[in-house]
Write an enzyme that holds these catalytic residues in place. Sequence first.
Site, PDB file in Angstrom:
ATOM      1  N   HIS A  58       3.806  -4.374   9.117  1.00 53.85           N
ATOM      2  CA  HIS A  58       4.171  -5.272   8.021  1.00 53.85           C
ATOM      3  C   HIS A  58       5.686  -5.354   7.844  1.00 53.85           C
ATOM      4  CE1 HIS A  58      -0.088  -4.474   7.163  1.00 53.85           C
ATOM      5  NE2 HIS A  58      -0.078  -5.624   6.519  1.00 53.85           N
ATOM      6  N   SER A  89      -2.590  -5.379  11.118  1.00 55.07           N
ATOM      7  CA  SER A  89      -3.189  -5.185   9.804  1.00 55.07           C
ATOM      8  C   SER A  89      -4.706  -5.046   9.951  1.00 55.07           C
ATOM      9  CB  SER A  89      -2.802  -6.337   8.870  1.00 55.07           C
ATOM     10  OG  SER A  89      -3.103  -6.018   7.515  1.00 55.07           O
ATOM     11  N   GLU A  91       0.791   2.339  10.835  1.00 55.23           N
ATOM     12  CA  GLU A  91       1.711   1.688   9.898  1.00 55.23           C
ATOM     13  C   GLU A  91       0.924   1.398   8.629  1.00 55.23           C
ATOM     14  OE1 GLU A  91       1.670  -1.777   8.801  1.00 55.23           O
ATOM     15  OE2 GLU A  91      -0.300  -2.052   9.713  1.00 55.23           O
TER      16      GLU A  91
END
Length: 341
Positions: A311, A144, A241
């Site tokens: 995630h 992230s 992602e």
Amino acid sequence: MSSLINRRQFLKTVALSAIATELPQIAIANPFLKTAVKPPRLKVGDTVGLINPASPIEPKDIAQVQKTLASLGLKVKLGKHLLDRYGYLAGSDRDRASDVNAMFADASVKAIVAVRGGWGCNRILPLLNYPLIQASPKIIIGYSDITSLLLAIYAKSGVVTFHGPVGTSTWNPFTVDYVKRILFNGEAVTMQNPPNAGIKVEIITPGKARGKLAGGNLSVLAAMVGSSYLPDWKQSILFVEEIGEEAYRIDRMLTQLKLAGILNQISGFIFGQCTDCQPKDNQPSLTLSQVLREHIQPLGIPAWYGSPIGHVKDKFTLPVGVQVEIDANKNTIRMLESSIK
């Protein structure tokens, strides 16, 4: 003889600690090193440093992470500013960067785990001590918002970094298996989707490709475009992602990478998963599949959508800066070398 060795180790530790205190640091580029610097492997009994370079956490989060790492046979050392708060950030930029530098300077710390993501890592990139990091390479892992640390450290120091679970992730058997095999055992693994996991897979362009693996969260990566903290993308395998971004936003970010010349340099592409990325309120929209095909198919490189990256509960541990071979037909990522020494 042993006293001489101990003295040398002591002097090395003091020197590294002194370097770590020199903030702010000038971002000294060691641009696009051809040979990756591999950190030492983890061993049972090692001490892992916890940092929180992005958004704030609660004390209960630390207890959870300590329990998780203890189950792997690891000890934990807490960053000095781990529980700091400054609005939506986990403390001031200077203090968050100081924790990162201090963990690299601490000879007792063998690896560094980010507790969570959020936002804030891009702000501290100019304050990191890249010469220190290169001189004292260690495993650093997260995903992230931690994407910016992973890419910047690799770009500036050449040290291989790891896109994988943060401390507060779900460390389930699938995730832990890749952590152990890659970070403890030093295996050059072939990463495959978990069976019966219900992952939607779509082949964008079939085929195989080789290159340096690099990438992370798409919005974080896009926010770094134009800076000096991104690696050389030539002949790289780009993985991305995302979470909570509608198709038009994915389109915008991929367009940014295209206009910056990044997409034209890569040899392969993987979009891990886009979690909760459906159009809101039934507004007219292109599908994510349409967006990916329009941007990626013209490149003529092997590419697919659908890998346990980011995630999601099941996570690969992806070494940034290591040579891999991807197979879009089988949705596999095969490491061609170990990522640690």
